[in-house]
Design an enzyme around this catalytic site. Sequence first.
Site, PDB file in Angstrom:
ATOM      1  N   ARG A  31       7.693   4.805   2.359  1.00  0.00           N
ATOM      2  CA  ARG A  31       8.403   4.759   3.628  1.00  0.00           C
ATOM      3  C   ARG A  31       9.608   3.860   3.534  1.00  0.00           C
ATOM      4  O   ARG A  31       9.602   2.850   2.832  1.00  0.00           O
ATOM      5  CB  ARG A  31       7.471   4.225   4.724  1.00  0.00           C
ATOM      6  CG  ARG A  31       6.426   5.247   5.150  1.00  0.00           C
ATOM      7  CD  ARG A  31       5.593   4.732   6.281  1.00  0.00           C
ATOM      8  NE  ARG A  31       5.315   3.322   6.123  1.00  0.00           N
ATOM      9  CZ  ARG A  31       5.230   2.465   7.119  1.00  0.00           C
ATOM     10  NH1 ARG A  31       5.406   2.869   8.361  1.00  0.00           N
ATOM     11  NH2 ARG A  31       4.957   1.197   6.896  1.00  0.00           N
TER      12      ARG A  31
ATOM     13  N   SER B 299       2.952  -2.101  -3.762  1.00  0.00           N
ATOM     14  CA  SER B 299       1.526  -2.453  -3.671  1.00  0.00           C
ATOM     15  C   SER B 299       0.748  -2.187  -4.945  1.00  0.00           C
ATOM     16  O   SER B 299      -0.129  -1.313  -5.020  1.00  0.00           O
ATOM     17  CB  SER B 299       0.926  -1.711  -2.498  1.00  0.00           C
ATOM     18  OG  SER B 299       1.692  -1.999  -1.363  1.00  0.00           O
TER      19      SER B 299
ATOM     20  N   ASP C 195       1.249  -5.212  -0.300  1.00  0.00           N
ATOM     21  CA  ASP C 195       0.943  -4.744   1.064  1.00  0.00           C
ATOM     22  C   ASP C 195      -0.038  -5.668   1.795  1.00  0.00           C
ATOM     23  O   ASP C 195       0.034  -5.824   3.020  1.00  0.00           O
ATOM     24  CB  ASP C 195       0.433  -3.283   1.070  1.00  0.00           C
ATOM     25  CG  ASP C 195      -0.678  -3.006   0.067  1.00  0.00           C
ATOM     26  OD1 ASP C 195      -1.055  -3.925  -0.674  1.00  0.00           O
ATOM     27  OD2 ASP C 195      -1.171  -1.857   0.031  1.00  0.00           O
TER      28      ASP C 195
HETATM   29  C1  GLC Z   1      -4.468  -1.593  -5.437  1.00  0.00           C
HETATM   30  C2  GLC Z   1      -3.271  -2.420  -5.889  1.00  0.00           C
HETATM   31  C3  GLC Z   1      -3.021  -3.574  -4.920  1.00  0.00           C
HETATM   32  C4  GLC Z   1      -2.904  -3.050  -3.505  1.00  0.00           C
HETATM   33  C5  GLC Z   1      -4.115  -2.213  -3.134  1.00  0.00           C
HETATM   34  C6  GLC Z   1      -3.999  -1.620  -1.744  1.00  0.00           C
HETATM   35  O1  GLC Z   1      -5.605  -2.365  -5.514  1.00  0.00           O
HETATM   36  O2  GLC Z   1      -3.503  -2.914  -7.187  1.00  0.00           O
HETATM   37  O3  GLC Z   1      -1.845  -4.262  -5.282  1.00  0.00           O
HETATM   38  O4  GLC Z   1      -2.789  -4.142  -2.627  1.00  0.00           O
HETATM   39  O5  GLC Z   1      -4.276  -1.160  -4.065  1.00  0.00           O
HETATM   40  O6  GLC Z   1      -2.886  -0.799  -1.616  1.00  0.00           O
END
Ligand code: GLC
Length: 494
Positions: free
Chosen positions: A118, A180, A233
């Site tokens: 996004r 993320s 995130d």
């Molecule tokens: C995976 C990623 C992590 C993220 C999570 C949720 O575990 O390694 O960085 O926060 O997914 O999206």
Amino acid sequence: MATFIAGIFLGVATILALDQRRHADGKKKRPPAGGMRSKHSMMNMTNITWLHKEFHYSNKELIKIGEEMQRDFAKGLASVETGHKAEIPMIPSYITRLPTGREKGEYLALDMGGTNFRLLKISLPGDGTTLIRSTKAKLPDSVLNGDSSDLFGFIAEKLLSFVPESVDGGKQYDLGFTFSFPVVQTAIDQGKLLRWTKGFKTKGVVDEEVVSLLQKEIDARNMNISIKAIINDTVGTLMARALTDKNCVVGLIIGTGCNTAFVEEASRVGKFSHMTPEGGFKKSDMVIVNTEMGNFSGPKLRRTRVDKLLDAQSLNPGMQFWEKMVSGLYLGELVRLLVVVFAEEGKLFLRGDLAEIWKEKGSLSTYTMGLLEADEDPELRVVEAILQRDMNTFGSSLNDRTFLKSICKTISKRAARVAAAGVFATLLQVQRKRVTVAVDGSIFKLYPMFHHWMRDAVEMMIQESGLQTQVEIVDAEDGSGVGAAAAVAALVGA
Ligand code: GLC
């Protein structure tokens, strides 16, 4: 989605019509009298008991898992390494201040963590509220299977259409990048990707400086945009809620992947010790830590035969065990694997051979699993319609459908309770009287019953362990996007 639901209803309507015709013909079978169970439903009972034994965790066991996780947090915090072997990496985000809510300005945020990403333009008027304009795009397979310039070039192109006014010396924007994945940061706007998770495999990104890769593509398009922060995130979700809630010290994501971040005393974070202000840390210094606890794999987390199968066929075998029990990328697949095992043992779908589609990896999505589980019809006609429509499975008995629904519930309930153990671990770590846990992610928000089971299990663990914390688990709207803007605003804003 709308078409999908409409399709399901159409299927159900057809089945209901057929059913009525059977009634009219007087051919519908009468249910067994006097509560007598058929041989198959007895078998279902034993299978359901087996499922429970294999997948259920008692509150005591969950507390033990939480304690084990917290010990791993402490180990990860003390360690100065974030090597590939580190169990729970515990990565400092370099964010050392929570937003006050008085931040102002207009910022861009880019939120990438799944196959959709996004772009957001976020205005902070200075009273903790936000005004958002956003657009969403899917990362095509050619990009996911390509290399870093395919990926970041594609994102920069989308950015170009989103803010054309930034081109050729046009309007200047500061951007917060929510990326993320486990990024080992060396500054708020610098970090290298430790490894891909959640099924990503784009080449040329692991061990590289992610911000530079994106900034290069932005500059190549002559856009007046500067990336000021890269955040996870979980960190974004925490920051977004912190705009209006000073008790918010934990951010949690339960979506495609699963992870937490929390506010920690800076002096306890080994990987942050080089940031010590001349005379050492003040007691009040803090830093948000991205735990990357999806990688937790303590011995108390029992791995069943299907967990092992799922792990072996995944893109990252031997890693992310907690995530593989909890998050959306994996739950449907666990159900599919269990169905295949039970069918092979002659306990499910006895009429005819198991349809080939059940043997295809990924053929049952977590979304479909949720629909199966949500069917409250006594004859489970939605389940029947989905089986016919999506899984090429015809002639299922009510016992088959009941058992299938139990399998879905077993897997999702285990996920919710094991996720709760992760929340409990963060509460043990932060040790505060009142804690708000901000949560984002499709599984928490949309999966039937998930958030109830998770909240209940957290409350039970607090009560049974005697932990002196009052917890509020709240739904964080747009956490990962708004959090990135809040992080940038806290750095550069008024
Ligand atoms: C995976 C990623 C992590 C993220 C999570 C949720 O575990 O390694 O960085 O926060 O997914 O999206």
